[in-house]
Design an enzyme around this catalytic site. Structure first.
Site, PDB file in Angstrom:
ATOM      1  N   GLY A 227      61.688  65.592  48.598  1.00 37.00           N
ATOM      2  CA  GLY A 227      61.798  64.944  49.972  1.00 37.00           C
ATOM      3  C   GLY A 227      63.029  64.089  50.075  1.00 37.00           C
ATOM      4  N   THR A 229      65.053  60.486  49.395  1.00 42.36           N
ATOM      5  CA  THR A 229      65.217  59.308  48.278  1.00 42.36           C
ATOM      6  C   THR A 229      64.401  58.353  48.663  1.00 42.36           C
ATOM      7  OG1 THR A 229      67.307  60.317  47.590  1.00 42.36           O
ATOM      8  CG2 THR A 229      66.582  58.074  47.111  1.00 42.36           C
ATOM      9  N   THR A 231      61.421  57.909  50.219  1.00 48.45           N
ATOM     10  CA  THR A 231      60.014  58.306  50.046  1.00 48.45           C
ATOM     11  C   THR A 231      59.944  58.597  48.448  1.00 48.45           C
ATOM     12  OG1 THR A 231      60.301  59.785  52.111  1.00 48.45           O
ATOM     13  CG2 THR A 231      58.332  60.008  50.706  1.00 48.45           C
ATOM     14  N   GLU A 249      62.457  65.437  43.421  1.00 44.69           N
ATOM     15  CA  GLU A 249      63.930  66.192  44.044  1.00 44.69           C
ATOM     16  C   GLU A 249      64.018  65.405  45.189  1.00 44.69           C
ATOM     17  OE1 GLU A 249      65.617  68.330  42.242  1.00 44.69           O
ATOM     18  OE2 GLU A 249      63.996  68.434  40.679  1.00 44.69           O
ATOM     19  N   CYS A 283      69.159  70.424  51.188  1.00 44.46           N
ATOM     20  CA  CYS A 283      69.457  69.494  50.440  1.00 44.46           C
ATOM     21  C   CYS A 283      70.830  69.617  49.609  1.00 44.46           C
ATOM     22  CB  CYS A 283      68.381  68.962  49.391  1.00 44.46           C
ATOM     23  SG  CYS A 283      67.846  70.331  48.482  1.00 44.46           S
TER      24      CYS A 283
HETATM   25  P1  NDP Z   1      60.281  63.102  53.487  1.00 42.06           P
HETATM   26  O1  NDP Z   1      60.653  62.235  52.201  1.00 42.06           O
HETATM   27  O2  NDP Z   1      60.210  62.465  54.668  1.00 42.06           O
HETATM   28  O3  NDP Z   1      59.068  63.959  53.288  1.00 42.06           O
HETATM   29  C1  NDP Z   1      58.646  64.815  52.339  1.00 42.06           C
HETATM   30  C2  NDP Z   1      57.234  65.074  52.046  1.00 42.06           C
HETATM   31  O4  NDP Z   1      56.968  63.566  51.611  1.00 42.06           O
HETATM   32  C3  NDP Z   1      56.686  65.097  53.327  1.00 42.06           C
HETATM   33  O5  NDP Z   1      55.281  66.206  53.128  1.00 42.06           O
HETATM   34  C4  NDP Z   1      56.110  63.979  53.857  1.00 42.06           C
HETATM   35  O6  NDP Z   1      54.873  64.125  54.509  1.00 42.06           O
HETATM   36  C5  NDP Z   1      55.610  63.437  52.486  1.00 42.06           C
HETATM   37  N1  NDP Z   1      55.702  61.920  52.517  1.00 42.06           N
HETATM   38  C6  NDP Z   1      56.061  61.043  53.374  1.00 42.06           C
HETATM   39  N2  NDP Z   1      55.658  59.725  53.058  1.00 42.06           N
HETATM   40  C7  NDP Z   1      55.108  59.834  51.912  1.00 42.06           C
HETATM   41  C8  NDP Z   1      54.529  58.852  51.203  1.00 42.06           C
HETATM   42  N3  NDP Z   1      54.281  57.613  51.461  1.00 42.06           N
HETATM   43  N4  NDP Z   1      53.740  59.359  50.208  1.00 42.06           N
HETATM   44  C9  NDP Z   1      53.420  60.559  49.763  1.00 42.06           C
HETATM   45  N5  NDP Z   1      54.175  61.535  50.372  1.00 42.06           N
HETATM   46  C10 NDP Z   1      54.793  61.390  51.481  1.00 42.06           C
HETATM   47  O7  NDP Z   1      61.559  64.201  53.668  1.00 42.06           O
HETATM   48  P2  NDP Z   1      61.579  65.103  54.686  1.00 42.06           P
HETATM   49  O8  NDP Z   1      60.371  66.172  54.854  1.00 42.06           O
HETATM   50  O9  NDP Z   1      62.361  64.322  55.728  1.00 42.06           O
HETATM   51  O10 NDP Z   1      62.875  66.212  53.967  1.00 42.06           O
HETATM   52  C11 NDP Z   1      64.060  65.911  54.076  1.00 42.06           C
HETATM   53  C12 NDP Z   1      64.691  65.260  52.818  1.00 42.06           C
HETATM   54  O11 NDP Z   1      64.313  66.197  51.628  1.00 42.06           O
HETATM   55  C13 NDP Z   1      66.032  65.151  52.550  1.00 42.06           C
HETATM   56  O12 NDP Z   1      66.339  63.904  52.163  1.00 42.06           O
HETATM   57  C14 NDP Z   1      66.374  66.177  51.685  1.00 42.06           C
HETATM   58  O13 NDP Z   1      67.631  65.991  50.859  1.00 42.06           O
HETATM   59  C15 NDP Z   1      65.010  66.162  50.846  1.00 42.06           C
HETATM   60  N6  NDP Z   1      65.288  67.555  50.047  1.00 42.06           N
HETATM   61  C16 NDP Z   1      65.536  67.760  48.838  1.00 42.06           C
HETATM   62  C17 NDP Z   1      65.502  68.869  47.962  1.00 42.06           C
HETATM   63  C18 NDP Z   1      65.854  68.828  46.599  1.00 42.06           C
HETATM   64  O14 NDP Z   1      65.663  69.793  45.928  1.00 42.06           O
HETATM   65  N7  NDP Z   1      66.460  67.809  46.130  1.00 42.06           N
HETATM   66  C19 NDP Z   1      65.317  70.073  48.632  1.00 42.06           C
HETATM   67  C20 NDP Z   1      64.882  70.005  50.001  1.00 42.06           C
HETATM   68  C21 NDP Z   1      65.078  68.832  50.674  1.00 42.06           C
HETATM   69  P3  NDP Z   1      55.261  64.314  56.467  1.00 42.06           P
HETATM   70  O15 NDP Z   1      56.324  64.992  56.432  1.00 42.06           O
HETATM   71  O16 NDP Z   1      53.856  65.081  56.697  1.00 42.06           O
HETATM   72  O17 NDP Z   1      55.337  62.679  56.677  1.00 42.06           O
END
Ligand code: NDP
Length: 481
Positions: A227, A229, A231, A249, A283
């Site tokens: 997700g 950075t 988060t 990641e 990403c």
């Molecule tokens: P987020 O960081 O918002 O969310 C990722 C996951 O974490 C979701 O399931 C989200 O839940 C959950 N989450 C949010 N807050 C918390 C918390 N405090 N504790 C635990 N879990 C939490 O990312 P996005 O979903 O917006 O995805 C986009 C991001 O992911 C981009 O920055 C992208 O670069 C990155 N990414 C990285 C990849 C890699 O391989 N390096 C591959 C793909 C994406 P919910 O959505 O239900 O709130």
């Protein structure tokens, strides 16, 4: 009729304890089409207990037996490919052809790959000296947590779950609340193929609540997260008290470095893809395009011309190449950055506006593929992750300058280099701070290789042996000789 997505705990679908649900939107229409469980502490507790109960039996199976389950899951995903692709396209706004050709096949491959690859993973070895015989074994950790994002829902969800399961862990997984549908279909598959109850538990809900509870739970031994950075950093802090193993990641600001001596046509075709596949919401997408000064003007024209022929439309349509942005929040964020470009002296060469389609998609979240030049590399548009169909163009005069610009961000996920000179690509690749560097290609993956980012893009590596090591604990048993 509204689609209802419940939790999957101890082999059964269950309503959330508090009976509360969040809306699920179809981004191409901007309307609600379902409800997803908004889990709270009781649901997380039940899921962890179920995973704990299932652990002794699951971890006690022979590896081949666990592999057998993974292969059955893969086969069933394959049987249901069409429906899964439709669900993924509806939930994310990605073109149906992308979901059919990339997302779902990769989910199948994730299970098959780890079922086969683990045969060669060395679980036990002996180290002898004159005084001792040491038996070193790798064992499953116990209950592990997998948290995945909304851009490649089933693809990334299974990329974590498959390796966690194959080495004997039981799993509590949380998909993004924005795109929970295919995870729920995976739960149906697990139930149908007879995966023992409690081995895989799927808990839905917001990251702030369900995700947070999962991370803080003391019985969960490791978190594999993909997700943003910010988060990832929060998860790092929140898992501190229980000293969890972490694989993070995170975001990227990936450069595509284009030299004058590249294979121009092949470069052009692939850089359009690397910039705008999945509406730029991968990403690994190129977001900063660095072009050697001598071909900068030509590239600008050819790049914009090629992008102009991309077919933008309803993701349901087979001919659509570019669909909608996945959430309203992301749609607004991208528009904010495009507006910011004007304040940062950016010149919008192409796109820059939201699109209003006709008919079914008239209220959908669509944004034109956007190309901006004239921004300093220190500008916010070149430093912050936008995660949408927005790329910037910059020119460079020398190899050294290209490397300097490429490395001048907090991120270090991936990079692409375009040149026909092996010596040059070798030099540049070695000097780029990125976990993955592609030369004259993009998104070509061998799942045995380590995958992950440097700097603020990642902690740890997924893929191949790296992820199997992550999901296991080493133990040494020593006896005198
Ligand atoms: P987020 O960081 O918002 O969310 C990722 C996951 O974490 C979701 O399931 C989200 O839940 C959950 N989450 C949010 N807050 C918390 C918390 N405090 N504790 C635990 N879990 C939490 O990312 P996005 O979903 O917006 O995805 C986009 C991001 O992911 C981009 O920055 C992208 O670069 C990155 N990414 C990285 C990849 C890699 O391989 N390096 C591959 C793909 C994406 P919910 O959505 O239900 O709130």
């Amino acid at each position: 009729m509204l689609e209802i997505v419940n939790n999957f705990i101890n082999g059964e679908f269950a309503e959330p304890h508090n009976k509360e649900y969040l809306d699920i939107y179809e981004p191409a229409t901007g309307s609600v089409y379902g409800k997803v469980a908004d889990s709270s502490s009781h649901d997380i507790y039940r899921a962890v207990e179920s995973a704990k109960d299932a652990f002794p039996q699951w971890s006690g199976l022979y590896m081949e037996e666990r592999a057998g389950y993974l292969k059955k899951i893969a086969a069933e995903i394959k049987n249901r490919s069409n429906i899964l692709a439709k669900c993924e396209s509806r939930d994310t706004g990605k073109p149906i052809t992308l979901a059919s050709k990339v997302d779902i096949p990769r989910a199948i491959e994730n299970f098959n790959f780890f079922a086969n690859f683990s045969e060669n993973f060395i679980f036990e070895s002996n180290i002898e000296s004159e005084v001792s015989i040491n038996s070193v074994s790798k064992q499953a950790l116990g209950v592990v947590g997998c948290i995945s994002p909304w851009n490649l829902p089933l693809y990334l969800f299974t990329w974590k779950i498959a390796p966690a399961l194959i080495v004997g862990n039981t799993v509590l997984a949380k998909p993004s609340e924005i795109t929970p549908l295919t995870a729920s279909k995976l739960a149906e598959i697990c139930s149908d193929i007879g995966l023992p109850a409690g081995v895989l538990n799927i808990v839905n809900g917001s990251g702030q609540v369900a995700g947070d509870l999962l991370v803080k739970n003391k019985n969960i031994k490791a978190i594999s997260f993909t997700g943003g950075t910010d988060t990832g950093k929060k998860i790092y802090q929140n898992s501190f008290a229980s000293l969890k193993k972490l694989s993070l990641e995170m975001g990227g600001k990936n450069p595509a470095i284009i030299f004058e001596d590249c294979n121009y046509e092949s470069m052009l075709k692939t850089v359009v893809k690397s910039s705008f596949t999945n509406q730029g919401q991968i990403c690994l997408c190129s977001s900063r395009i660095l072009v050697e000064e001598t071909i900068f003007e030509k590239f600008k024209i050819d790049f914009c011309n090629k992008i102009s022929s991309i077919n933008i439309g309803d993701p349901k349509n087979d001919k659509t190449q570019f669909g909608s942005i996945t959430s309203d929040e992301q749609f607004k964020k991208i528009k904010h950055y495009i507006n910011l470009a004007k304040n940062e002296n950016g010149n919008i060469l192409l796109g820059g506006k939201a699109i209003q389609l006709q008919g079914r998609c008239k209220n959908g979240w669509f944004i034109e593929p956007t190309v901006i030049e004239g921004l300093d590399n220190r500008s916010r548009l070149n430093q912050e992750e936008i995660f949408g169909p927005v790329v910037t163009l910059q020119s460079f005069k020398s190899e050294e300058e290209a490397i300097e610009i490429a490395n001048d961000t907090q991120y270090g996920l991936s990079a692409t280099i375009w040149t026909t000179s092996h010596k040059k690509s070798d030099r540049v690749a070695k000097n780029i701070d990125a976990g993955v560097v592609w030369i004259n290609c993009w998104m070509v993956r061998d799942l045995r290789t380590p995958f992950g980012g440097m700097k603020d893009s990642g902690l740890g590596r997924e893929g191949g042996e790296s992820v199997l090591r992550f999901f296991t604990e080493q133990k040494t048993i020593c006896e005198p000789k």
